[in-house]
Enzyme design. Structure first.
Site, PDB file in Angstrom:
ATOM      1  N   ASP A 337       0.851  -1.176   0.000  1.00 27.36           N
ATOM      2  CA  ASP A 337       0.000   0.000   0.000  1.00 27.36           C
ATOM      3  C   ASP A 337       0.894   1.235   0.000  1.00 27.36           C
ATOM      4  O   ASP A 337       2.036   1.173   0.470  1.00 27.36           O
ATOM      5  CB  ASP A 337      -0.906  -0.023   1.238  1.00 27.36           C
ATOM      6  CG  ASP A 337      -1.942   1.074   1.207  1.00 27.36           C
ATOM      7  OD1 ASP A 337      -2.536   1.285   0.143  1.00 27.36           O
ATOM      8  OD2 ASP A 337      -2.155   1.720   2.244  1.00 27.36           O
ATOM      9  N   ASP A 641      -2.114  -0.887   5.886  1.00 27.20           N
ATOM     10  CA  ASP A 641      -2.477  -0.424   7.229  1.00 27.20           C
ATOM     11  C   ASP A 641      -3.963  -0.123   7.368  1.00 27.20           C
ATOM     12  O   ASP A 641      -4.420   0.190   8.463  1.00 27.20           O
ATOM     13  CB  ASP A 641      -1.660   0.819   7.616  1.00 27.20           C
ATOM     14  CG  ASP A 641      -1.855   1.971   6.645  1.00 27.20           C
ATOM     15  OD1 ASP A 641      -2.607   1.803   5.655  1.00 27.20           O
ATOM     16  OD2 ASP A 641      -1.263   3.039   6.875  1.00 27.20           O
ATOM     17  N   ASP A 645      -7.253  -3.031   3.325  1.00 24.87           N
ATOM     18  CA  ASP A 645      -6.176  -3.970   3.023  1.00 24.87           C
ATOM     19  C   ASP A 645      -6.418  -5.346   3.626  1.00 24.87           C
ATOM     20  O   ASP A 645      -5.742  -6.308   3.252  1.00 24.87           O
ATOM     21  CB  ASP A 645      -4.837  -3.436   3.561  1.00 24.87           C
ATOM     22  CG  ASP A 645      -4.427  -2.130   2.907  1.00 24.87           C
ATOM     23  OD1 ASP A 645      -4.622  -2.011   1.691  1.00 24.87           O
ATOM     24  OD2 ASP A 645      -3.932  -1.239   3.612  1.00 24.87           O
TER      25      ASP A 645
END
Length: 908
Positions: A337, A641, A645
């Protein structure tokens, strides 16, 4: 009442409808809300606004599953038959071996997954609603579709809402979409195919109101919300097994098959060919099976992984799922990410544009470290007075606050305003003194409709000032002058438009700031005051910058043969620019979520390998990308985070969550949590994982020859009608006590120097190569020759059977001690100070094993259990000589292998 309240597939989505149409569809009123009676009926129909608890595996079931292993089944069958034959010592030793492995496996499994519970905790506890024409506070669980909810800055959104009124609303949706900055919201509809991050008329459950006031109508609750949809995805995602576990499963089945066939064949030959009774032959076959099964392997593997967990914890990486330690060593792709993982999740001004010059601003995050640069050269702030004026404007036209807590700076407020506040501190301003010298008397807050914020100030000397900041095109329309070197001059709109476009091309978010002097102080600020007469001071170009350590980590991963891909919910231009800075996807296009939706699985599999930057990705897109890469044979680590996700973290071979800024849902779905949120920690974890895999291979290469040697001794005794050199109990003493004690030392081997210069290993490769098979056979034959030779030698000299067996057991153990030294390096020679003395745990294990064998040979209780006898000095010398010969042959074999490899011929 219309049934159902949920939309059908044929109806347009909520975000594409006018607010009035949404209210009509849900049969509710914006002013009065639902009646209490209607709310109760809808609650009964739709259920509470919460996510259902997933079923949990009870501890007793987890314990029972530890016995679900083919090698354990073989050992349990042996224990059952020895019990029927009343060989209680053999039965007890076998059962103890099984129980030890089960208990260790049960403990290492740890706590069960609780990602769904973490998502449920994100729901707000209470909500302000309009019911029966009045406002009231109700538990968030009681919200139903059609409820009118009122939210203010700081509130957590309790359900999915369609906005019907918004004033200066910005929502922090990073946990759901990956967008680093708060998103402006309005009640206007957007196209039906808009991605999640662009639906300005929607507020989603679990996100936070960063500023403004909002009124919305509940359109989805519980499992029907976006958060609930992720929860459902998480339930359906099947966690993958690890490469090591897959290899060990194949290896265990293969080994069990070989052992069973060998045992059955030996039993048949002994009964039909040699004429032994079935009872006697079964005891011999049990001895053969006990010698061949590496009983200590599951326990030693677990302990090796556990030591790796401990070492990684000291490097800021917490492992939640033990086999993930080894899996890190086989990772071929890291999907990361962007926000908060590769970047700092802290907006930073990197470019400052004035009428006279363009400044680069150094430093990252909210710490006021760094300065101003012209053409790459640092300058003194005092030499350029306009920097102080711009910093003053940025500080005063600002509602954010920075606080220093220890060594860290923390922001209260909007991230973009935090970036401007940090810039002012870099310009040398004192926030408190500046605000005291020019106190604020009024403000026009930022709203999406007018796209600017204005503040009114006075200087205690009957002078008034208006500062305004906002979108460049909006601020330029208010200005007729520009400031250059402390002088005002006519505005040059073409210059400012060009500079704004250049900043945007670098994926910088652009804000303009201007000032207007008033002839006298005033107490009120009106929109008419912000229409014209301003002097443009500067443009700010800000971005959520990449972590410096992440850049180094990406480069290290590349040298280790690991591909890093960035999957983010942010805009494509921003993602491409950040990727280029990090060295990810340079010169390649970014693939957006909308484009992913138009691809079938086969096409996505092909593109997923070539493309490195993926933008505007939803949770489904991230999950599909991970699955596509895995379908291509990649071992995938996914970092993140946010709540968005969690499904991909669970599906990945290794899920890596951020510990400081990560949501609980992400942490609970992950296999590993980075305590320091540092992407660079991942490369350290990969190094450790590769070292652990090496250590497991070294341990197997150490244990299998000792088991093989024991097995060959038993087979030779049966085929040649010899007395058994070792009883089943003595074999288990070697396997469970001495072999495990010695093998444990290999868990402490440090990763070898070249471990991060190797390509990732193929996850499909066999645990044992042909070279390993050769090494196992060679050492097994050497151990068999030495053990059987001494056993027969002693019997031939008239020694008692118990003494000959004691010598045979000690010969195997001493051979293991010497071979342990050889096993420290698979190919390198150990004939050096580092090789012989470099691992103190090897020396400790050998010393412990010596003490155990002395006890086995001389201690009365152990003599009675295992029928061992005391040995004299001459007998010990023969035992040590046989073990030393194995060391010599093993080192000679490695020298030959190295010579072949140096000539370009590798037998591995």
């Amino acid at each position: 009442m219309i049934e159902p309240l949920r939309l059908t597939e044929a109806e347009p989505p909520w975000h594409s409808r006018e607010a009035s149409g949404v209210l009509s569809r849900l049969e509710t009123d914006a002013a009065r809300g639902l009646s209490t009676h209607d709310a109760e009926l809808r609650l009964a129909r739709h259920g509470p606004n919460q996510l259902p608890s997933p079923p949990r595996r009870p501890p007793w079931l987890r314990l029972l599953l530890q016995f679900h292993n083919v090698l354990i089944y073989v050992m349990l069958a042996g224990a059952a038959v020895t019990a029927l034959l009343e060989h209680w010592v053999d039965t007890g030793v076998l059962l103890i071996a099984v129980l030890v492995n089960a208990v260790i496996g049960f403990i290492q499994e740890g706590k069960a997954e609780s990602a769904l519970a973490a998502i449920r905790r994100m729901l707000s506890l209470h909500a302000t609603v309009c019911r029966d024409g009045e406002r009231r506070t109700v538990p968030a669980e009681s919200l139903v579709p059609g409820d009118i909810v009122v939210l203010v800055s700081g509130d957590k959104v309790p359900a999915d809402l369609r906005l019907i009124a918004a004033k200066g609303v910005q929502a922090a949706e990073a946990a759901l979409t990956g967008e680093s900055a708060p998103v402006e919201k309005s009640s206007a509809p957007v196209p039906a195919d808009s991605p999640l991050g662009d639906r300005q008329g929607m507020l989603y459950s679990g996100t936070l109101i960063a500023s403004g006031m909002a009124t919305g109508v509940v359109v989805a609750t519980g499992r029907d919300t976006e958060l609930g949809r992720i929860s459902v995805m998480l339930e359906q995602v099947r966690a993958t097994t690890t490469p090591l576990l897959r290899q060990m499963d194949r290896f265990s089945r293969w080994l069990a098959g070989v052992i069973l066939l060998l045992s059955a064949g030996t039993f048949v030959l002994g009964v039909l060919w040699r004429g032994h009774t079935p009872g006697d032959m079964f005891i011999m076959v049990v001895a053969l099976a006990a010698s061949a099964i590496p009983e200590g392997l599951p326990a030693i593997m677990t302990i090796t992984l556990a030591f790796g967990v401990r070492r990684m914890a000291s490097r800021q990486a917490i492992i939640r799922h033990l086999p993930a330690v080894e899996t890190l060593g086989s990772v071929t792709v890291i999907c990361s990410d962007k926000t908060g993982t590769l970047t700092r999740n802290e907006m930073t001004v990197q470019k400052l544009v004035t009428a006279a010059r363009v400044w680069d601003v150094s430093g990252t995050g909210y710490a006021p470290d760094g300065g101003f640069h012209l053409a790459g050269t640092a300058v003194l702030v005092d030499d350029y007075p306009e920097l102080a004026e711009i910093g003053r404007a940025a500080l005063l036209c600002n509602d954010a606050a920075l606080h220093r807590r220890g060594d860290a700076w923390q922001l209260d407020g909007d991230p973009t305003e935090g970036a401007l506040l940090t810039l002012a501190l870099k310009a040398g301003l004192d926030a408190d003194l500046t605000r005291t010298g020019l106190p604020r008397t009024d403000v026009i807050p930022f709203e999406s409709q007018h796209r600017f914020m204005a503040t009114l100030h006075h200087d205690h000397e009957d002078h008034g000032l208006i500062y305004v900041k906002g979108a460049p095109e909006r601020i330029l329309g208010m200005c007729d002058r520009q400031r250059a070197d402390d002088r005002d001059q006519p505005l040059d709109p073409e210059y400012w438009h060009r500079m704004a476009s250049e900043c945007a091309a670098d994926a910088l978010r652009v804000l303009a700031i201007a000032v207007k002097r008033l002839p006298a102080p005033r107490q009120e600020l009106h929109f008419s005051d912000a229409e014209s007469g301003f002097t443009l001071l500067a443009l700010f170009g800000s971005i959520d910058p990449p972590r410096e350590e992440a850049m180094a980590a990406v480069a290290e991963c590349a040298s280790a043969g690991i591909r890093v891909k960035m999957i983010t919910g942010d805009h494509a231009e921003t993602a491409r620019a950040i990727g280029a800075q990090l060295g990810i996807g340079r010169g390649k296009p970014a693939l957006t979520g909308g484009e992913i939706e138009g691809l079938d699985d086969d096409r996505l599999r092909r593109l997923a390998t070539d493309i490195d930057v993926f933008a505007r990705a939803s949770p489904e897109h991230k999950l599909r990308l991970v699955q596509a890469l895995q379908a291509n044979g990649q071992v995938v680590a996914m970092t993140g985070d946010g709540v968005n996700d969690a499904p991909a973290l669970k599906r990945a071979d290794v899920g890596v969550a951020m510990g400081m800024k990560g949501t609980e849902a992400a942490k609970e779905a992950a296999d590993m949590v980075l305590v320091d949120d540092n992407f660079a920690t991942i490369s350290n974890a990969v190094r450790e994982g590769r070292g652990i895999y090496d250590n497991i291979r070294k341990f197997i290469l150490f244990m299998l020859p000792t088991n093989g040697g024991e097995g060959l001794v038993v087979i030779a005794a049966i085929l040649f009608e010899l007395l058994l050199p070792m009883t089943p109990a003595q074999v288990l003493w070697i396997n469970m006590v001495t072999s495990s004690t010695l093998g444990l030392a290999l868990a402490f081997e440090r990763p070898e120097a070249d471990v991060m210069r190797r390509r990732p290993r193929d996850p499909r490769e066999s645990l044992l190569s042909w070279f390993f098979v050769w090494r196992v056979l060679m050492v097994s034959l050497l151990i068999m020759a030495g053990t059987l030779g001494l056993f027969l030698w002693e019997l031939g000299r008239g020694a008692a059977l118990e003494t000959a067996r004691t010598i045979a057991v000690n010969t195997v153990v001493v051979a293991e001690m010497f071979y342990l030294l050889c096993s420290r390096y698979i190919h390198r020679s150990v004939l050096s100070r580092e090789g012989l003395l470099g691992n103190r745990y090897v020396l400790i294990a050998i010393a412990a094993c010596v003490l155990l064998q002395i006890a086995y040979t001389y201690a009365g209780p152990l003599q009675r259990i295992f029928h061992s006898t005391a040995l004299n000095t001459e007998e010990w010398l023969r035992v040590i000589g046989a073990g030393a010969l194995i060391f010599v042959f093993a080192e000679l074999e490695k020298a030959v292998i190295r010579a072949w490899r140096n000539r370009g011929q590798t037998p591995v």
